[in-house]
Scaffold this active site. Structure first.
Site, PDB file in Angstrom:
ATOM      1  CE  LYS A  13      15.350 -37.499  19.099  1.00 14.02           C
ATOM      2  NZ  LYS A  13      14.866 -36.286  19.676  1.00 14.02           N
ATOM      3  NE  ARG A  88       9.185 -38.403  19.759  1.00 17.73           N
ATOM      4  CZ  ARG A  88       9.946 -37.818  18.839  1.00 17.73           C
ATOM      5  NH1 ARG A  88      10.344 -38.485  17.792  1.00 17.73           N
ATOM      6  NH2 ARG A  88      10.298 -36.560  18.978  1.00 17.73           N
ATOM      7  NE  ARG A 127      14.732 -27.572  16.722  1.00 17.41           N
ATOM      8  CZ  ARG A 127      14.595 -28.813  17.186  1.00 17.41           C
ATOM      9  NH1 ARG A 127      15.411 -29.754  16.766  1.00 17.41           N
ATOM     10  NH2 ARG A 127      13.677 -29.112  18.059  1.00 17.41           N
ATOM     11  NE  ARG A 133      11.032 -29.303  14.676  1.00 13.14           N
ATOM     12  CZ  ARG A 133      11.480 -30.466  15.144  1.00 13.14           C
ATOM     13  NH1 ARG A 133      12.664 -30.914  14.785  1.00 13.14           N
ATOM     14  NH2 ARG A 133      10.743 -31.171  15.969  1.00 13.14           N
ATOM     15  NE  ARG A 144       9.103 -31.186  20.126  1.00 15.30           N
ATOM     16  CZ  ARG A 144      10.007 -30.382  19.558  1.00 15.30           C
ATOM     17  NH1 ARG A 144       9.784 -29.079  19.487  1.00 15.30           N
ATOM     18  NH2 ARG A 144      11.101 -30.878  19.063  1.00 15.30           N
TER      19      ARG A 144
HETATM   20  P1  AMP Z   1      11.145 -35.046  16.016  1.00 14.97           P
HETATM   21  O1  AMP Z   1      11.567 -34.385  14.754  1.00 14.97           O
HETATM   22  O2  AMP Z   1      11.774 -36.384  16.214  1.00 14.97           O
HETATM   23  O3  AMP Z   1      11.316 -34.154  17.219  1.00 14.97           O
HETATM   24  O4  AMP Z   1       9.577 -35.331  15.887  1.00 14.97           O
HETATM   25  C1  AMP Z   1       8.660 -34.274  15.719  1.00 14.97           C
HETATM   26  C2  AMP Z   1       7.245 -34.728  16.044  1.00 14.97           C
HETATM   27  O5  AMP Z   1       6.863 -35.777  15.130  1.00 14.97           O
HETATM   28  C3  AMP Z   1       7.036 -35.326  17.422  1.00 14.97           C
HETATM   29  O6  AMP Z   1       6.860 -34.346  18.432  1.00 14.97           O
HETATM   30  C4  AMP Z   1       5.771 -36.159  17.183  1.00 14.97           C
HETATM   31  O7  AMP Z   1       4.630 -35.341  17.097  1.00 14.97           O
HETATM   32  C5  AMP Z   1       6.028 -36.733  15.793  1.00 14.97           C
HETATM   33  N1  AMP Z   1       6.768 -37.999  15.876  1.00 14.97           N
HETATM   34  C6  AMP Z   1       8.035 -38.243  15.431  1.00 14.97           C
HETATM   35  N2  AMP Z   1       8.426 -39.489  15.690  1.00 14.97           N
HETATM   36  C7  AMP Z   1       7.380 -40.077  16.340  1.00 14.97           C
HETATM   37  C8  AMP Z   1       7.172 -41.360  16.903  1.00 14.97           C
HETATM   38  N3  AMP Z   1       8.130 -42.306  16.870  1.00 14.97           N
HETATM   39  N4  AMP Z   1       5.972 -41.602  17.495  1.00 14.97           N
HETATM   40  C9  AMP Z   1       5.001 -40.674  17.546  1.00 14.97           C
HETATM   41  N5  AMP Z   1       5.137 -39.436  17.049  1.00 14.97           N
HETATM   42  C10 AMP Z   1       6.317 -39.114  16.447  1.00 14.97           C
END
Ligand code: AMP
Length: 196
Positions: A13, A88, A127, A133, A144
């Site tokens: 993404k 989300r 990754r 990360r 996740r």
């Molecule tokens: P990502 O980089 O999009 O995979 O996001 C990493 C982490 O950030 C997620 O696993 C959540 O803990 C938090 N996070 C990111 N976007 C959201 C969202 N829209 N709602 C809630 N938590 C979020």
């Protein structure tokens, strides 16, 4: 145009949203990136977010909605944005709709990246070595995926029920190929200009 990049963790993404946003000349707004920047800055929000993110869980809807609302008010988002990692949950999708409605806008398209689970695990492990990360561990990633299935996947059903435009793309293959698939699909289905 307001576009949403949708897909499971590890589906590419972020990478694809970055490239597609550049082509569409839209800001790429990624909630995960915003939160990681807050953690790096050591802000209060970052301190609150870090342990939740490391466990692979979601931050509270109201907090994320406030972050997006503020970000969408910045001048670079006046003509739209490509959202990545948001919404989300169905509650976030509804809050986004309400916020856009106040500005007489709506989500124009949802791009879905389809990638099978085995491939997601392979990409996450790669990754983890490259980026380190905190949430790219087997345990956090499993969580996740559960959160994605239980809370995020229903967002797609929400947009389907609203009759939103949904573009599904095969997310497996070279990065350039996937970008081409997305931009081609977006161009193909774009509403035609009316002949005058
Ligand atoms: P990502 O980089 O999009 O995979 O996001 C990493 C982490 O950030 C997620 O696993 C959540 O803990 C938090 N996070 C990111 N976007 C959201 C969202 N829209 N709602 C809630 N938590 C979020």
């Amino acid at each position: 145009m307001i576009a949403v990049m949708f897909g499971p963790p590890g589906s590419g993404k972020g990478t694809q949203a970055n490239r597609v946003a550049a082509r569409l000349n839209l800001p790429h707004i990624a909630t995960g990136d915003i939160l990681r920047a807050e953690i790096a800055r050591g802000s209060e929000l970052g301190r609150e977010a870090a342990p939740i993110m490391a466990r692979g869980e979601l931050l509270p809807d109201d907090l994320i909605v406030r972050i997006i609302e503020a970000r969408l008010q910045e001048p670079d988002a006046a003509a739209g944005a490509l959202l990545d990692g948001f919404p989300r949950t169905v509650a976030q999708a509804k809050a986004l709709d309400a916020m856009l409605r106040r500005r007489r806008r709506a989500v124009d398209v949802v791009v879905v990246l389809n990638v099978p689970d085995e491939e997601l695990w392979t990409r996450m492990r790669r990754r983890a070595e490259e980026e380190g990360r905190a949430d790219d561990t087997d345990e956090a990633f499993a969580q996740r995926l559960v959160v994605y299935r239980e809370e995020t996947a229903p967002v797609l059903g929400y947009y389907r029920s609203r009759g939103s435009r949904i573009v599904e793309v095969d997310g497996v293959g070279p990065i350039d190929t996937v970008t081409e698939r997305i931009t081609t699909a977006l161009a193909q289905g774009a509403p035609k200009a009316r002949a005058s």
